[in-house]
Scaffold this motif. Structure first.
Motif, mmCIF file in Angstrom:
data_model
loop_
_atom_site.group_PDB
_atom_site.id
_atom_site.type_symbol
_atom_site.label_atom_id
_atom_site.label_comp_id
_atom_site.label_asym_id
_atom_site.label_seq_id
_atom_site.Cartn_x
_atom_site.Cartn_y
_atom_site.Cartn_z
ATOM 1 N N LYS A 32 0.847 -1.187 0.000
ATOM 2 C CA LYS A 32 0.000 0.000 0.000
ATOM 3 C C LYS A 32 0.885 1.240 0.000
ATOM 4 C CE LYS A 32 -3.781 -2.284 2.261
ATOM 5 N NZ LYS A 32 -4.766 -2.297 3.308
ATOM 6 N N ASP A 33 0.528 2.216 -0.797
ATOM 7 C CA ASP A 33 1.253 3.484 -0.919
ATOM 8 C C ASP A 33 2.747 3.285 -1.199
ATOM 9 O OD1 ASP A 33 -1.079 4.941 -0.404
ATOM 10 O OD2 ASP A 33 -0.772 4.746 1.762
ATOM 11 N N PRO A 34 3.073 2.669 -2.344
ATOM 12 C CA PRO A 34 4.499 2.479 -2.663
ATOM 13 C C PRO A 34 5.146 3.820 -3.005
ATOM 14 C CG PRO A 34 3.156 1.846 -4.519
ATOM 15 C CD PRO A 34 2.201 2.156 -3.387
ATOM 16 N N TYR A 35 6.445 3.903 -2.792
ATOM 17 C CA TYR A 35 7.230 5.103 -3.100
ATOM 18 C C TYR A 35 8.222 4.727 -4.189
ATOM 19 C CZ TYR A 35 10.339 9.091 -2.441
ATOM 20 O OH TYR A 35 11.093 10.214 -2.638
ATOM 21 N N VAL A 36 8.179 5.441 -5.322
ATOM 22 C CA VAL A 36 9.035 5.135 -6.464
ATOM 23 C C VAL A 36 9.886 6.357 -6.785
ATOM 24 C CG1 VAL A 36 9.077 4.475 -8.900
ATOM 25 C CG2 VAL A 36 7.313 3.553 -7.395
ATOM 26 N N THR A 37 11.159 6.140 -7.028
ATOM 27 C CA THR A 37 12.070 7.209 -7.421
ATOM 28 C C THR A 37 12.537 6.951 -8.844
ATOM 29 O OG1 THR A 37 12.838 7.439 -5.154
ATOM 30 C CG2 THR A 37 14.229 8.376 -6.867
ATOM 31 N N CYS A 38 12.449 7.990 -9.683
ATOM 32 C CA CYS A 38 12.921 7.888 -11.064
ATOM 33 C C CYS A 38 14.069 8.875 -11.267
ATOM 34 C CB CYS A 38 11.810 8.230 -12.052
ATOM 35 S SG CYS A 38 10.517 7.013 -12.128
#
Length: 141
Positions: free
Chosen positions: A7-13
């Motif tokens: 739930k509520d993943p955090y992704v960095t690009c």
């Protein structure tokens, strides 16, 4: 149905091979690669070896392609407002930064890169005048 989902993943690009070009009167002209997520115009110029002594700080252009069109922006580094509020304060991938030469450099430079302050300029000038004088003397004799 009970599923093991995050739930509520955090992704960095981040950009791979984020690069810009710095050309003209800079210390290291050419393509520069950046490993940060964003870089401003001052950091970009520092990465390119800073402006050369002969670089015009009042006339820097940034070329940027947006939606298939090429846009040109001008920045005056001696005016903080011009720098901070410029739409190209933050450099984008594939931007081209062009630092114009100072007017003094433009007026002093010759096609061989010599200036009126170098011995090569004066030796070449004297040699050309003497050659012309000898040629005219030979024709009239």
């Amino acid at each position: 149905i009970d599923q093991n989902l995050i739930k509520d993943p955090y992704v960095t690009c981040a950009f791979a091979n984020f690069g810009f070009y710095a050309v003209g009167e800079v210390g290291h002209p050419g393509r520069n690669y950046i490993i940060k997520d964003e870089i401003n115009i001052l950091e970009a110029l520092a990465t390119a070896g800073d402006l050369a002594f002969t670089g015009d700080r009042t006339n820097i252009q940034v070329f940027r392609q947006l939606d298939g069109r090429l846009y040109t922006y001008e920045i005056d580094l001696t005016d903080a407002q011009s720098v901070m509020y410029s739409p190209v304060f933050y450099i984008q991938p594939e931007d081209i930064i062009y630092v114009h030469p100072t007017k003094k450099k433009l007026y002093e430079a010759t096609t061989l890169g010599n200036t009126t302050r170098t011995p090569n300029f004066w030796i070449g000038l004297v040699s050309s005048v003497l050659s012309l004088g000898v040629a005219i003397y030979a024709i009239l004799k």
